[in-house]
Scaffold this active site. Structure first.
Site, PDB file in Angstrom:
ATOM      1  N   HIS A 213       7.164   9.440   0.437  1.00  0.00           N
ATOM      2  CA  HIS A 213       8.408   9.308   1.207  1.00  0.00           C
ATOM      3  C   HIS A 213       8.165   9.619   2.685  1.00  0.00           C
ATOM      4  O   HIS A 213       8.501   8.833   3.567  1.00  0.00           O
ATOM      5  CB  HIS A 213       9.451  10.261   0.615  1.00  0.00           C
ATOM      6  CG  HIS A 213      10.749  10.268   1.348  1.00  0.00           C
ATOM      7  ND1 HIS A 213      11.868   9.611   0.892  1.00  0.00           N
ATOM      8  CD2 HIS A 213      11.111  10.843   2.514  1.00  0.00           C
ATOM      9  CE1 HIS A 213      12.851   9.779   1.745  1.00  0.00           C
ATOM     10  NE2 HIS A 213      12.426  10.531   2.750  1.00  0.00           N
ATOM     11  N   GLU A 214       7.563  10.769   2.943  1.00  0.00           N
ATOM     12  CA  GLU A 214       7.333  11.174   4.332  1.00  0.00           C
ATOM     13  C   GLU A 214       6.366  10.221   5.025  1.00  0.00           C
ATOM     14  O   GLU A 214       6.503   9.943   6.212  1.00  0.00           O
ATOM     15  CB  GLU A 214       6.781  12.605   4.389  1.00  0.00           C
ATOM     16  CG  GLU A 214       7.693  13.667   3.800  1.00  0.00           C
ATOM     17  CD  GLU A 214       9.091  13.642   4.379  1.00  0.00           C
ATOM     18  OE1 GLU A 214       9.267  13.191   5.521  1.00  0.00           O
ATOM     19  OE2 GLU A 214      10.022  14.048   3.665  1.00  0.00           O
TER      20      GLU A 214
ATOM     21  N   HIS B 144       6.859   3.942   9.538  1.00  0.00           N
ATOM     22  CA  HIS B 144       7.969   3.368  10.294  1.00  0.00           C
ATOM     23  C   HIS B 144       7.767   3.634  11.787  1.00  0.00           C
ATOM     24  O   HIS B 144       7.893   2.726  12.613  1.00  0.00           O
ATOM     25  CB  HIS B 144       9.265   4.014   9.789  1.00  0.00           C
ATOM     26  CG  HIS B 144      10.504   3.338  10.253  1.00  0.00           C
ATOM     27  ND1 HIS B 144      11.746   3.849  10.012  1.00  0.00           N
ATOM     28  CD2 HIS B 144      10.701   2.207  10.962  1.00  0.00           C
ATOM     29  CE1 HIS B 144      12.652   3.051  10.546  1.00  0.00           C
ATOM     30  NE2 HIS B 144      12.042   2.049  11.131  1.00  0.00           N
TER      31      HIS B 144
HETATM   32 ZN   LIG Z   1      13.395  11.191   4.507  1.00  0.00          ZN
END
Ligand SMILES: [Zn+2]
Length: 713
Positions: free
Chosen positions: A507-508, A514
């Site tokens: 997730h991180e 991104h």
């Molecule tokens: Zn997050």
């Protein structure tokens, strides 16, 4: 050397006490040294990769003077922009603003490291002193009348139409922030606006304090014979909590989620479960001095009046204008679309639980205070998973390699460790990789990983950027970081982590990818919107259970064998456990939040409003809102989530849709065409600089589609 200097200074200060001349001499020397060191925090970043933070030369003593110097410099830059005698233009106003505050930004990067990764009591003293000064600095910028007049002139002027779309958005963002906070108002309207803000700050604080008072005040003390079903660890904690409160020999059930949730899950005493449940869900709703109903009505009325001054129909319209959802109607439509499936699932879950209760001969109908208790029995019967068995296949180093593999396939990024000693780090455990475009070899930036727990590091996991992408004043490479709190293993031993932690790791890393894929020209455009930011990160979690990752990276730490298919199947199945309950309690709160902020609140009775809305929705009798109105702090203790609680599921739905598209693509989760589309989308919507996690449960949950949610092992 630095240590020596610091102790020499401390010693000097100590021996000079009482000797005025001598002390002054030391103060002078100390302030010169502090100024030199604050130069380090303020200075342009030098060295390889387009310059990197001097993490090896951070000195806490220099932080305060550096912050003060950074704020002063920024304010004088802004003042110069505001006083420019030339007519306002995009270049002399908007671009000049983009260029301002650089030194302060650099100091704040170090400040962020001290606050999250290297906190100490000494740092917290500086923070306590400087936080209000930073807030004051920010309001000086937003309330600068001359500056706003120039920004407004650019926003409303003719030049704007000739700008590129991203430049027009930049102008709008620069205009919108002060404008939506009252900068466009004049005279009596401006005064009223300020008065409303002040009153809201007071009453929202009262709201929060009332909830806190009920959480701290309503403690229930149990005797030895009332502990049936409770795990030993819970009993011990409850005994300690009771002793702390002057009830030795008893067991305290505090009125908080962390106490209520396990109690309702494990206690076999139904009447006690009901009592604990009622106390918890009545916080702020007891008709006493901590009752929040009248405060909700006043908060809603003030918010409504304030946005009416700005020309909006209602608060939600004002709030969502700059979010992905754009209008409250669109957000509401999404929540309502998911609702029937959620309550349908609740009906199935209740049926499963009722069957167990009937088989036990319990002679009950499942009530809200039975839900967690019987759900746990269903979990044991249908979904049980040995978390320790799963862990044997989750090695931190292998998972990191898996993430690099996925980033290579999807984003065409290649990760290579930087040569030792070339990039300064703030702790010896931090490692750094350079990130290049795989095909062209172009440098994208650096990725810093700080994986292990230690004193002074905040808990959980998070991503942050030390520098975002921009090109308008020369290309700047991205400096992204991931941070977590794993326990460092013995040398040579694999660090094994839980399934939840593995998901969080991915997730991180999604947030970091991104940031690394940003192509924006201007720094302000790196700020994303709240209902989008969790999309990239949630999506990346889905690659953890793709075949190439399973086969090459989820391998047993001793035998090297891939995780068995039966175990993977169990993980996937467990992900669907209790999703009806969790989704429904969340959705009910999110729906209520939007509805409160869409209506004219004149004369509203929150209690009646809540009942009527839930009745209209067909809220199942066995489930209650995750946060009932009188203690819904997300939306009434501040404006952090007001008309924005829907955002979790918004990003969740984007995630599910994207995951579904990958699942159906010819190349599956590694489909090159779809991957390049994903990157194209992500570069247009880049991230703000800090992503706090661990995630709330609802951002790890499946809403629809066919992927895996959270496992509760
Ligand atoms: Zn997050």
């Amino acid at each position: 050397m630095r240590g020596y200097l610091r102790s020499a200074l401390a010693l000097g200060a100590a021996i000079s006490v009482g000797a005025c001349a001598g002390r002054n001499a030391h103060v002078d020397r100390a302030s010169t040294v502090a100024a030199m060191k604050s130069d380090v925090l303020l200075a342009d970043w030098s060295g390889p990769y387009g310059g990197v933070p001097a993490f090896d030369r951070m000195d806490l003593g220099a932080l305060k003077p550096a912050l003060e110097a950074g704020m002063a410099e920024s304010l004088s830059e802004i003042d110069a922009i505001a006083r420019n005698p030339e007519p306002p233009t995009f270049e002399n106003t908007i671009l000049a603003l983009e260029q301002s505050g650089r030194a302060l930004d650099r100091v704040l990067t170090y400040y962020g490291i001290w606050s999250s990764n290297r906190s100490t009591p000494e740092f917290r003293d500086v923070q306590k002193e400087m936080a209000p000064k930073l807030a004051e600095y920010r309001s000086k910028v937003t309330q600068n009348v001359a500056l706003f007049a120039r920004i407004r002139a650019v926003q409303e002027g003719r030049e704007r139409a000739s700008l590129r779309p991203d430049e027009q958005r930049l102008v709008w963002l620069r205009y919108d922030e002060p404008a939506r906070n009252g900068a466009t108002l004049e005279g009596a309207a401006q005064e009223r606006y300020a008065a409303i803000d002040k009153r809201l700050a007071e009453i929202q604080t009262e709201f929060a304090n009332n909830v806190l008072a009920d959480e701290e005040g309503d403690v229930q003390y149990l005797k030895q014979d009332q502990l049936g079903g409770l795990p030993e660890s819970f009993v011990q904690a409850a005994a300690a909590a009771a002793a702390e409160r002057g009830h030795p020999g008893e067991y305290a059930i505090t009125n908080t989620r962390s106490s209520m949730d396990p109690f309702l899950t494990f206690s076999s005493a139904r009447a006690l479960r009901e009592q604990v449940w009622r106390t918890y869900y009545s916080r702020g709703d007891n008709g006493d001095e901590h009752d929040n109903n009248a405060r909700i009505a006043e908060i809603l009325a003030l918010r409504h009046e304030r946005v009416r001054l700005l020309g909006y129909d209602n608060y939600a319209q004002w709030r969502l204008e700059n979010r992905m959802a754009k209008t409250p109607e669109r957000a509401l439509a999404l929540l309502r679309a998911v609702w029937p499936a959620a309550i349908g699932r609740v009906a199935q879950e209740v049926a499963d639980m009722q069957a167990i209760a009937d088989a036990e001969g319990a002679g009950i109908r499942i009530a809200p205070w039975d839900y967690r208790h019987y759900a746990e029995k269903v979990r044991k019967a249908k979904y049980d998973l040995d978390s320790n068995e799963v862990k044997q296949y989750l090695q931190l180093d292998k998972l990191r390699e898996a993430m690099f593999f996925v980033a290579g396939e999807l984003f065409q990024f290649a990760f290579t460790p930087v040569p030792a000693g070339t990039v300064p780090v703030f702790h010896e455990d931090v490692r750094v990789w350079e990130v290049k475009e795989r095909r062209s070899g172009t440098l994208v930036g650096l990725w810093y990983l700080d994986p292990y727990a230690r004193p002074g590091k905040r808990s959980g996991a998070w991503a942050s950027s030390y520098r975002g992408h921009e090109t308008f004043d020369g290309k700047r490479t991205v400096l992204a970081s991931n941070n977590s709190n794993f326990i460092k293993g013995a040398p040579g031993e694999a660090v094994l982590i839980s399934w939840d932690d593995a998901r969080t790791l991915f997730h991180e890393f999604g947030h970091a990818l991104h940031a690394l894929s940003s192509t924006v020209a201007y720094p302000t455009l790196n700020g994303g919107v709240r209902d989008y930011t969790e999309f990239q990160s949630q999506l990346l979690e889905r690659w953890l259970l793709t075949d190439p990752v399973i086969e090459s990276y989820l391998v047993h730490h001793r035998t090297g064998q891939p995780i068995p298919a039966e175990l993977v199947a169990k993980i996937k199945k467990a992900a669907t456990f209790n999703q009806g309950f969790e989704t429904t309690e969340y959705l009910a709160s999110a729906l209520m939040d939007l509805r409160y902020h869409m209506v004219d609140p004149a004369g509203i009775d929150p209690d009646a409003f809540e009942r009527a809305e839930l009745a209209e929705l067909g809220m199942p009798a066995e489930v209650v809102m995750r946060h009932r109105s009188p203690h819904f702090g997300h939306i009434f203790s501040s404006e952090g989530y007001s008309a924005g609680y829907y955002g979790y599921i918004w990003a969740d739905v984007l995630t599910s849709d994207a995951a579904e598209a990958f699942a159906e693509a010819p190349g599956g989760f590694y489909d090159a065409a779809l991957a390049s589309k994903l990157v194209a989308v992500s570069v247009q919507r880049t991230t703000p600089s800090i992503r706090p996690c661990p995630l709330p449960w609802w951002s790890r949950r499946e809403t629809h589609g066919k992927s895996q949610g959270r496992i509760r092992a």
